[in-house]
Design an enzyme around this catalytic site. Structure first.
Site, PDB file in Angstrom:
ATOM      1  CE  LYS A  55      19.056 -27.863  -6.491  1.00 10.42           C
ATOM      2  NZ  LYS A  55      19.419 -29.185  -5.968  1.00 10.42           N
ATOM      3  CG  MET A  64      11.421 -22.207  -3.882  1.00 10.06           C
ATOM      4  SD  MET A  64      11.983 -23.531  -4.997  1.00 10.06           S
ATOM      5  CE  MET A  64      10.424 -24.387  -5.329  1.00 10.06           C
ATOM      6  CG  ASP A  92      18.499 -29.961   0.375  1.00  9.16           C
ATOM      7  OD1 ASP A  92      17.597 -30.448  -0.326  1.00  9.16           O
ATOM      8  OD2 ASP A  92      18.315 -29.609   1.560  1.00  9.16           O
TER       9      ASP A  92
END
Length: 256
Positions: free
Chosen positions: A65, A178, A43
Site C-alpha cells: 500500500k 506518514m 508490503d
C-alpha cells in the site's frame, strides 16, 4: 507467544516486522520465520533482499500500500491471511518496521484470532529507531528530551487531527509517521499550541535504505523544505532539539 514452529506445523500466521529497510537490521527470529515460510505476504516498505530470504518454492504475494494506491484494501488482506491459514499453510505476513507500530498488525491479529487461527508476533525495529541510528541523533537525551512520542499523520479518515497541546510539550521528541502530505497542518497545529517555530526538525526519507536522505529544517519551514527538495513518502518527520545533535546533517541524496 507461539512456540517455535516445527516442520510439521501448519495453519499458522506469523506477523513479522522486517525493520526499517536494511537487511542486517532484521531480527534472528524474523529470519527464521522467513526460512520456514510456505506463503509470504509482504508490503512495499520491506527492504531490498529481505523477501529473497524465503525459500524459493514459497509463494510470494505482494499486497503493498502506498499513498492513494492500494494493491489490496486492508480488509481484503485480512481475508487473504485467514484463507491461506485455513488451507493449512505456514504464512508469514512481512511488514516494514514493526507490525504493531502503525503497521495495522493489530487489525490483522484480531481478524485471525476471530477465526481461531494461531498468530505469532515477531517485533521489528521501527523506522524512528532506524532513522535515529542511521543519522546519529538520539530520540531521548537528558539535556534535550525526556520523552519521545510516536504519532501518525495519516488517520483513518485522512484528516490530521492530533492532540496538539500534548505534542507541543517542552523536553520532548515528536516523531510523526506518514505526515508528509499534512506538513502545513502539522506545523500550524504545533505552533498554535505553543511550540516555537524555530524548533529544530528534520524530514527523513527511507532511513537505512540505500537512498536514505535527511533534510534538516525548522518547524516553521517544514512545508517549504519538503517542496524545495521534493520530499515524498515514505518519510518520517522528527521534531525536537535532539535533531540538532545529528552527526550527518549533509543531504546525502535526493529521493527518487
Amino acid at each position: 507467544m507461539m512456540p517455535v514452529l516445527s516442520e510439521q506445523a501448519r495453519g499458522t500466521v506469523s506477523l513479522v516486522g522486517a525493520g526499517p529497510g536494511d537487511l542486517e537490521l532484521l531480527t534472528l527470529r524474523a529470519w527464521r520465520r522467513l526460512q520456514m515460510a510456505e506463503v509470504l505476504v509482504y508490503d512495499n516498505l520491506v527492504g531490498p533482499g529481505i523477501v529473497d530470504l524465503a525459500p524459493p518454492q514459497a509463494q510470494r504475494l505482494y499486497v503493498g500500500k502506498s499513498a492513494g494506491n492500494h494493491t489490496l484494501p486492508q480488509d481484503e488482506i485480512c481475508q487473504l491471511l485467514v484463507r491461506l491459514a485455513q488451507q493449512g499453510r505456514r504464512v508469514v505476513r512481512l511488514k516494514g518496521g514493526d507490525p504493531f507500530v502503525f503497521g495495522r498488525g493489530g487489525e490483522e491479529m484480531d481478524r485471525l484470532l476471530q477465526h481461531q487461527i494461531p498468530v505469532e508476533i515477531v517485533p521489528g525495529i521501527t523506522a524512528a529507531l532506524g532513522a535515529a541510528a542511521s543519522f546519529g541523533f538520539p530520540l531521548t537525551h537528558r539535556d534535550h528530551a525526556q520523552s519521545c512520542v510516536f504519532v501518525t499523520g495519516h488517520q483513518k479518515d485522512h484528516k490530521v487531527e492530533l492532540n496538539w497541546p500534548a505534542l507541543a510539550q517542552p523536553g520532548q521528541t515528536v516523531v510523526i509517521y506518514m505526515g508528509v502530505t499534512g506538513l502545513e497542518t502539522i506545523a500550524s497545529g504545533l505552533q498554535s499550541a505553543g511550540l516555537p517555530g524555530n524548533t529544530p526538525a528534520a524530514l527523513v526519507y527511507k532511513a537505512t535504505w540505500p537512498q536514505e536522505a535527511i533534510f534538516p529544517t525548522r518547524l516553521c519551514d517544514l512545508a517549504s523544505t519538503a517542496e524545495r527538495y521534493g520530499v515524498k513518502p515514505p518519510s518520517l518527520l522528527v521534531i525536537g532539539s535532539v535533531v540538532s545533535l545529528a552527526q550527518a546533517w549533509s543531504i546525502r541524496s535526493h529521493p527518487s
